[in-house]
Design a protein around this motif. Structure first.
Motif, mmCIF file in Angstrom:
data_model
loop_
_atom_site.group_PDB
_atom_site.id
_atom_site.type_symbol
_atom_site.label_atom_id
_atom_site.label_comp_id
_atom_site.label_asym_id
_atom_site.label_seq_id
_atom_site.Cartn_x
_atom_site.Cartn_y
_atom_site.Cartn_z
ATOM 1 N N TYR A 148 0.851 -1.202 0.000
ATOM 2 C CA TYR A 148 0.000 0.000 0.000
ATOM 3 C C TYR A 148 0.882 1.245 0.000
ATOM 4 N N PRO A 149 1.411 1.642 -1.178
ATOM 5 C CA PRO A 149 2.325 2.791 -1.205
ATOM 6 C C PRO A 149 1.608 4.138 -1.129
ATOM 7 N N ASP A 150 0.292 4.144 -1.478
ATOM 8 C CA ASP A 150 -0.420 5.426 -1.524
ATOM 9 C C ASP A 150 -1.665 5.380 -0.650
ATOM 10 N N LEU A 151 -2.128 6.582 -0.271
ATOM 11 C CA LEU A 151 -3.263 6.701 0.645
ATOM 12 C C LEU A 151 -4.531 6.077 0.091
ATOM 13 N N GLN A 152 -4.732 6.248 -1.228
ATOM 14 C CA GLN A 152 -5.987 5.773 -1.817
ATOM 15 C C GLN A 152 -6.133 4.249 -1.665
ATOM 16 N N SER A 153 -5.069 3.528 -2.008
ATOM 17 C CA SER A 153 -5.164 2.066 -1.913
ATOM 18 C C SER A 153 -5.263 1.625 -0.454
ATOM 19 N N ALA A 154 -4.531 2.314 0.432
ATOM 20 C CA ALA A 154 -4.585 1.941 1.853
ATOM 21 C C ALA A 154 -5.979 2.210 2.411
ATOM 22 N N CYS A 155 -6.540 3.381 2.112
ATOM 23 C CA CYS A 155 -7.848 3.742 2.677
ATOM 24 C C CYS A 155 -8.953 2.846 2.125
ATOM 25 N N ARG A 156 -8.806 2.418 0.886
ATOM 26 C CA ARG A 156 -9.798 1.501 0.312
ATOM 27 C C ARG A 156 -9.827 0.220 1.161
#
Ligand code: NDP
Length: 300
Positions: A283-291
């Motif tokens: 999860y390098p970016d916020l979008q993928s992590a928050c999803r």
């Protein structure tokens, strides 16, 4: 291949244990309580390391943000001792072991770096001397020092705020955000050095596996974000808006000013060496992590 994990019963420890087991390692946890799959700190003190340890990882530590504990001298001492004394005990056990492990890996925190809205920090940046929390990280890291003559690989991972559905900060904020009452914390302009729990466990496991990894690694995601950007991304992943800010005085009242800094102040931390040593983030970016973090059904 046995890995001994101090604090292996906690939020990060359990994720790390599962990941190592998936990779063929046998995991033994060190806990304050007797467990079928583990040893106690007293056992280590009395008998040294269990046989055949390939690696020793220490992620033990009293939960700093435990709201039920008042931020006073006695709790601060407990927070410090649980980190410094456990590292010292393991360093001693390793240095006295007949067959020392191949590596000794510890966690520390990005509180090492001085909070700033403008500065950027890599693993080469100086720090560790700013306030109580920052000085704690210096003592915590130093306590894991081994004699120079020992051929044991040393790694310290300076972790940012660890985000996962089953522990840490997300557990506290999930329902307010789910109900549409989420928002930035304090001014929201402060940096929010974050990492997904799968990645902090991933970096620790990568350090166990890869003999070329040593020294300090910053345990944060490559995409830096401010607190307001995080609040907006987390709310957005739930199809909500982050409209209701949590004012600073709430955190100062609940946690005490010195401890509330963990939330109200932040550092822009770059995982330069972590990327250079070849770790690939899930999860390098916020979008993928928050999803992932916002998934309601993923919680059960
Ligand atoms: P948890 O509170 O979930 O787990 C901590 C572990 O430490 C527990 O398994 C517990 O083991 C052990 N522990 C707690 N208190 C003591 C004590 N007084 N003496 C000895 N052992 C103790 O924490 P996390 O998994 O979230 O964090 C692990 C480490 O990572 C901590 O050191 C923390 O400071 C650090 N870290 C965490 C971050 C986060 O956002 N979660 C961010 C940056 C650093 P048991 O009860 O079995 O003895």
């Amino acid at each position: 291949m046995r890995v001994l994990i101090g604090g292996g019963t906690g939020f990060i420890g359990q994720h790390l244990g599962h990941l190592l087991q998936e990779n063929g390692y046998r995991v033994t946890v060190i806990s304050r309580v007797i467990r079928p799959d583990g040893v106690t700190w007293n056992d280590i003190q009395r008998h040294g390391l269990p046989k055949d340890c390939t690696s020793v990882v220490n992620i033990a530590g009293e939960n700093i943000l435990n709201v039920s504990k008042r931020w006073n001298d006695s709790f601060k001492e407990q927070v410090k001792k649980s980190r410094v004394e456990t590292n010292k005990l393991l360093a001693k056990a390793i240095s006295e072991a007949e067959n020392p492990p191949e590596s000794f890996i510890n966690i520390s925190g990005v509180a090492y770096y001085k909070p700033s809205e403008t500065d950027e920090y890599t693993e080469e940046s100086t720090g560790g001397d700013y306030d109580w929390l920052s000085k704690l990280t210096t003592e915590w890291e130093a306590a894991a020092t081994l004699p120079d003559s020992m051929n044991v690989r040393r790694v310290t991972v300076r972790s940012g705020v660890v985000l996962g559905q089953d522990g840490g900060m997300i557990q506290q904020i999930y329902f307010p955000f789910f109900l549409g009452f989420g928002g930035r914390m304090g001014t929201g302009k402060q940096w929010f050095p974050w990492i997904h729990v799968d990645d902090i466990a991933g970096i620790l496991a990568y350090a166990v596996k890869n003999k070329s990894v040593s020294g300090i690694l910053n345990g944060v995601a490559p995409e830096a974000a401010t607190n307001a950007q995080f609040a907006s991304a987390f709310a957005g992943a739930m199809w909500r808006r982050a409209l209701i800010p949590m004012p600073s005085f709430v955190f100062n009242t609940v946690f005490g000013n010195e401890r509330a800094k963990i939330i109200l102040e932040g550092q822009k931390v770059i995982p330069k060496r972590t990327l250079e040593c070849g770790y690939k983030y899930k999860y390098p970016d916020l979008q993928s992590a928050c999803r992932d973090l916002s998934s309601f059904f993923g919680r059960f």
